[in-house]
Scaffold this motif. Structure first.
Motif, PDB file in Angstrom:
ATOM      1  N   GLY A   1       0.918  -1.347  -0.020  1.00  9.29           N
ATOM      2  CA  GLY A   1      -0.046   0.036  -0.179  1.00  9.29           C
ATOM      3  C   GLY A   1       0.725   1.091   0.091  1.00  9.29           C
ATOM      4  O   GLY A   1       2.314   1.236   0.100  1.00  9.29           O
ATOM      5  N   ALA A   2       0.138   2.453   0.032  1.00 10.11           N
ATOM      6  CA  ALA A   2       1.169   3.645   0.174  1.00 10.11           C
ATOM      7  C   ALA A   2       1.822   3.664   1.475  1.00 10.11           C
ATOM      8  O   ALA A   2       1.269   3.065   2.433  1.00 10.11           O
ATOM      9  N   CYS A   3       2.944   3.919   1.395  1.00 12.75           N
ATOM     10  CA  CYS A   3       3.914   3.857   2.801  1.00 12.75           C
ATOM     11  C   CYS A   3       3.719   4.466   3.892  1.00 12.75           C
ATOM     12  O   CYS A   3       4.625   4.598   4.892  1.00 12.75           O
TER      13      CYS A   3
ATOM     14  N   PRO B   1       7.735   2.703  -2.802  1.00  9.90           N
ATOM     15  CA  PRO B   1       7.254   1.541  -1.979  1.00  9.90           C
ATOM     16  C   PRO B   1       7.353   1.531  -0.571  1.00  9.90           C
ATOM     17  O   PRO B   1       6.901   0.859   0.063  1.00  9.90           O
ATOM     18  N   TRP B   2       8.564   2.343  -0.259  1.00  7.03           N
ATOM     19  CA  TRP B   2       8.493   2.348   1.163  1.00  7.03           C
ATOM     20  C   TRP B   2       9.015   3.998   1.728  1.00  7.03           C
ATOM     21  O   TRP B   2       9.240   4.631   0.866  1.00  7.03           O
ATOM     22  N   LEU B   3       8.860   4.147   2.865  1.00  5.12           N
ATOM     23  CA  LEU B   3       9.333   5.368   3.621  1.00  5.12           C
ATOM     24  C   LEU B   3      10.658   5.187   4.210  1.00  5.12           C
ATOM     25  O   LEU B   3      10.988   4.483   5.128  1.00  5.12           O
TER      26      LEU B   3
ATOM     27  N   GLY C   1      10.726  11.163   6.903  1.00  7.40           N
ATOM     28  CA  GLY C   1      11.303  10.472   5.874  1.00  7.40           C
ATOM     29  C   GLY C   1      10.720  10.935   4.383  1.00  7.40           C
ATOM     30  O   GLY C   1      10.054  11.575   4.293  1.00  7.40           O
ATOM     31  N   TYR C   2      11.435  10.000   3.425  1.00  6.12           N
ATOM     32  CA  TYR C   2      11.179  10.244   1.921  1.00  6.12           C
ATOM     33  C   TYR C   2      10.865   9.170   1.285  1.00  6.12           C
ATOM     34  O   TYR C   2      10.940   7.903   1.535  1.00  6.12           O
ATOM     35  N   CYS C   3       9.818   9.479  -0.037  1.00  2.31           N
ATOM     36  CA  CYS C   3       9.275   8.463  -0.627  1.00  2.31           C
ATOM     37  C   CYS C   3       9.141   8.804  -2.200  1.00  2.31           C
ATOM     38  O   CYS C   3       9.593   9.957  -2.445  1.00  2.31           O
ATOM     39  N   ILE C   4       8.563   7.922  -3.062  1.00  2.10           N
ATOM     40  CA  ILE C   4       8.643   8.238  -4.377  1.00  2.10           C
ATOM     41  C   ILE C   4       7.049   8.612  -4.648  1.00  2.10           C
ATOM     42  O   ILE C   4       6.332   7.925  -3.879  1.00  2.10           O
TER      43      ILE C   4
END
Length: 281
Positions: free
Chosen positions: A64-66, A183-185, A149-152
């Motif tokens: 799912g969304a991270c 996909p991840w944080l 954190g960061y994500c796409i």
């Protein structure tokens, strides 16, 4: 750490990607990757866990969304000079802010739906920033301390809705599935410099976007500080920070998504998303 959410739509559980690439279940530790679980203190407690003691998730579950329970999905427009040029728009004097509806959020590998009556569904690879603590009137110097954190993010856009259907850009930005996150944080301690991340996007194996966050017009810290002057930012708010050149609208001739297309996008250190395009029901 690389944190994630896995499981069926609406029933995702929090998880952690271990050093061998396996998913470990965090649901006995935190209820979700949301709210206070994104604080520095909560993330530190997760770091201190012996990962090998966490339940191993078998198989290949849907991601799912991270981040869960997103309160605000804030986007920054025209934040790369080359993208502004290809869009035929002037580079702004201060960040251009718009919103995506949170109902657009989906998993990083979920199908992307082309909306009914769409004629110009487009792609945009972007660096996503997830806020970790209440933030208001923060300075540029302290802004990155507010990041969990960061994500796409793939900031999908319907250009006809966005530019020719009157009103704000939100019409063209908020269609269902127009906000894959993950996909991840990746927690901020693993990203030494958010302004030094390579990014790309391909459709059907053809690379359209190939850029770097180093060419942002307004850097991440400036964006966070600027936003915090106008609204409080809360844990779990997602900021999508703009896209480099190479969107479909900028091609000659213009090129847009159609059912059956395969999208792949990635940012260094943050993983890869893969989506199949389908027609909306």
């Amino acid at each position: 750490m690389k944190l994630l959410r896995f499981g069926p739509v609406g029933a995702e559980k929090p998880g952690l990607l271990d050093a061998t690439g396996n998913i470990r279940d965090l649901s006995a530790i935190i209820p979700d990757l949301a709210d206070t679980a994104l604080s520095d203190a909560a993330l530190q407690k997760i770091r201190e866990i012996d990962v090998s003691t966490l339940p191993l998730v078998e198989g290949n579950p849907r991601l799912g969304a991270c981040v869960g329970q997103v309160g605000k999905f804030i986007c920054i427009g025209l934040n790369y000079a080359d993208h502004a040029a290809e869009s035929g728009m002037a580079l702004p004097d201060e960040p251009v802010i718009f919103f995506k509806a949170t109902s657009a959020i989906c998993g990083p590998n979920d199908a992307v739906e082309i909306p009914r009556t769409s004629v110009k569904t487009d792609w945009e690879v972007e660096l996503g920033v997830v806020i970790g603590k209440p933030t208001k009137y923060v300075s540029v110097e302290d802004a990155l301390d507010c990041v969990a954190g960061y994500c796409i993010v793939n900031d999908l856009s319907e250009r006809d809705f966005q530019l020719h259907r009157s009103g704000q850009w939100v019409k063209g930005k908020s269609c269902d599935t127009f906000g894959p996150i993950g996909p991840w944080l990746v927690t901020r301690d693993e990203i030494a410099n958010p302004q030094a991340l390579d990014m790309y996007l391909e459709v059907n194996g053809h690379r359209y976007q190939d850029g770097s966050t180093k060419t942002m017009h307004f850097d991440v810290a400036t964006v966070i500080s600027h936003l915090s002057q106008f609204m409080s930012l809360q844990p779990g708010d997602v900021i999508s920070t703009g896209t480099p050149p190479g969107v479909g609208m900028g091609q000659k001739p213009e090129t847009y998504l159609k059912p059956g297309d395969k999208i792949e996008l990635g940012i260094s250190g943050l993983g890869v998303q893969q989506q199949t395009v389908v027609a909306s029901a």
